[in-house]
Every structure is written in C-alpha cells, then in structure tokens.
Design a protein around this motif. Sequence first.
Motif, short mmCIF file in Angstrom:
data_model
loop_
_atom_site.label_atom_id
_atom_site.label_comp_id
_atom_site.label_asym_id
_atom_site.label_seq_id
_atom_site.Cartn_x
_atom_site.Cartn_y
_atom_site.Cartn_z
N GLU A 1 0.85 -1.19 0.00
CA GLU A 1 0.00 0.00 0.00
C GLU A 1 0.88 1.24 0.00
O GLU A 1 2.05 1.19 0.35
N ARG A 2 0.26 2.35 -0.40
CA ARG A 2 1.04 3.59 -0.52
C ARG A 2 0.31 4.71 0.19
O ARG A 2 -0.91 4.86 0.08
N GLN A 3 1.06 5.46 0.98
CA GLN A 3 0.55 6.68 1.60
C GLN A 3 1.49 7.81 1.22
O GLN A 3 2.66 7.81 1.63
N ARG B 1 5.30 7.18 0.36
CA ARG B 1 5.85 6.04 1.13
C ARG B 1 5.01 4.78 0.93
O ARG B 1 3.79 4.84 0.83
N TYR B 2 5.71 3.65 0.94
CA TYR B 2 5.04 2.36 0.83
C TYR B 2 5.08 1.64 2.19
O TYR B 2 6.04 1.77 2.95
N HIS B 3 4.05 0.87 2.45
CA HIS B 3 4.06 -0.04 3.59
C HIS B 3 3.29 -1.30 3.19
O HIS B 3 2.67 -1.35 2.11
N ALA C 1 -0.79 -0.04 -6.18
CA ALA C 1 -0.15 0.94 -5.30
C ALA C 1 1.07 1.60 -5.93
O ALA C 1 1.38 2.75 -5.63
N ALA C 2 1.77 0.87 -6.81
CA ALA C 2 3.05 1.39 -7.32
C ALA C 2 3.09 1.59 -8.82
O ALA C 2 3.88 2.39 -9.32
N ASN D 1 6.25 2.41 -10.83
CA ASN D 1 7.35 2.47 -9.86
C ASN D 1 7.75 1.09 -9.37
O ASN D 1 8.69 0.96 -8.59
#
Length: 360
Positions: A252-254, A257-259, A285-286, A289
């Motif tokens: 996931e992406r915020q 930043r990814y987590h 999410a990416a 990227n």
Amino acid sequence: MGKKIRVLIIDDSASVRQVLTHVLEQDPDIEVMGAASDPFVAARRIQEEVPDVITLDVEMPRMDGITFLRKIMAQRPIPVVMCSSLTEEGSETLLQALEAGAVDVVLKPKIGAADHLAESGMRLREAVKGAAAARLGRAPRPPIAMGTTAKLTADAVLPPPTGRAMAKTTEMVVGVGASTGGTEALRVMLEALPANSPGIVVVQHMPEKFTAAFAKRLNSLCEVEVKEAQNGDPVLRGHVLIAPGDRHMMLERQGARYHVTVRDGPLVSRHRPSVDVLFRSAARAAGGNAMGVIMTGMGDDGALGMNEMHQAGAYTVAQDEATSVVFGMPKEAISHGGVDRVVPLEQIAREILAADRRRH
C-alpha cells in the motif's frame, strides 16, 4: 492418463501414515506405493522399488529425517517433501532440510480439523506434484496438471486494478514471488544485492511459523536487512519483507511512502500467502514504480498478477527454465504475456539494480 506419481511415506506414526495415504490418494495422479515407520524400513523398500517422491517426517526413532535425507541425496537423489508438525522450534530443522536438498516443506494434515485437513491436504498434494517435476540434476518429469479443484483469484482479496499506470517517482519497489525451490533461489538472489538496494517485498509459499526462521536465516547471510513482515511495516531501501506463512501480504502507498498490510483471507490460486495478491496490490499501489520478479515454483500463482503489474507500467522479470527447480510459475507468467525479460537466477539481482539505476 499418464503414469502416476508413486510416493513412499516415511513417518513413525501409524495414524499419520494412514491420513497421508488417504489425503494423497484423493488425487488420481498420485499413488502411494508404500509406507514405512522409519528410514531403515524405507531403505529396504527403496531397494525393491525407487519412488518418484518421498514424504519424510523430521523426528523419528533410530534415525532422524535430516540424516536420512542427506544419505539419500548423497547416494541416490529422490525428490523429498518434508512433513512437519507446526512448531517454531522445528523451523530451524526444516531450514536444514531444505539446505540438505528437500524440495519442499509442508505441515502434516491435522486429523479431525476438517478445514485444516482440506487446506493442508491440497498443499501436500501440490507439493508432491511439484517435487515430481523438480529438477535434481536430472531431466525433470513434465509438469502435471493441478486438477480441477475450484481456485480463487486475487478478486477474493482485492478488487482489480484500474489499469491506470502511476507516474514514476524516485523510489522503486520490487515484488517477488516464488514457490518450490524458491528458498534456495531467494538466498542466491538476495545474497547478490548490496545494502542500498531498492525495497523488496516477497511471497514465498511456505508454512506458518516457518517464514520467521527463514527470514532470520537470510538476514544472517545478506547485506540487505531481511525480516518477516508485520502489518504496517514500511518498505525501505535496503530492506526485504517476507510475507508470513498463512497470511496474505499487500503493498500500500501513503503519499510517497510504501508499507505492507498483512491479513487473513481465503486461499488465492490455492495459496495463502498468494503471489497474485501481492502483485495485484503492487500494480495498484506502485504502477510504473514497481518491478515484478517471478521465480521457480509449481503451479500458476503470480501469472495473472504479473500481467496486471506489466499493464500498469512495471518492469517484469521471470527466472529461466534452466535455473528453475520447477518452471511452472515463470512459464505461466510468460505465457500470460506479462514478462518483459527472462533471465537465469544469477542475473536477477543485476536486473533489479539495473532497473533501479535507470530511475535515477
């Protein structure tokens, strides 16, 4: 119908031998040729007839499974699937088994737990089929169809991606999927990466509690930091997160930043964790990227997800047939049209670093 896979079961428990026989023979492609209570009985049986695959208990009287495994691999290599009880203490032993040449590790089906028996039975049958197709320094058997069991896709956990590729930012994240033969392949790949490598998220099909010991072992060998993923862990440069056994992992992406999110859910492509779930989340999410890597493994988990990553603009790489223990997962991903490049195992780390350099 082709020749059946003949399996020899080695376990000191009569009830376990009975359950394993019942579970394996539910598959029309598998035949249990015999069951032995310890390695000495098994050795005499093997002299009469060589099985296609052995299922082997770890702890047995007279000779432990690891010692017997090493003897088999030194004298007459036969594909071996280790069958273990669910213990954290046993995880280190199972790592030794994989290093000694076992093709796969599965949990013993629990008698009386219907849900567990169904899932673990399916996993055992797939492990045996993967082992039968494994390359042990000899020509592999052709891969066997995975049967007609209903198979959920990543739709069961995540809705499909929108298909809109995300604009490239500075940080790249690498999603990796592997199954049969993957523990050793991941070690080779990760050992070749420097400490400042892009952040990596990995799904390797393996049992619950085993992934923590596996991550710890890799961490002791590699320049990158390797750990079993926990819900909410950030994806950082120089760090590798391995999905915990029996849990799906999603990227996931915020902001920038990814987590990762780690959660329960149904089996997807017959697995939990599932590569398809990870890859679909990376596509969402990416987008561009991300980089996707699919490695040795039986079955087709990851093929659909890698295609979704590819369509979202990610760079995608598959391990080649010559270096794969089982060329099932890479082959399926290639046939679905989602793979940009097919390379030997030893070249995958270079592909990751080259893709990272192209972004800067």
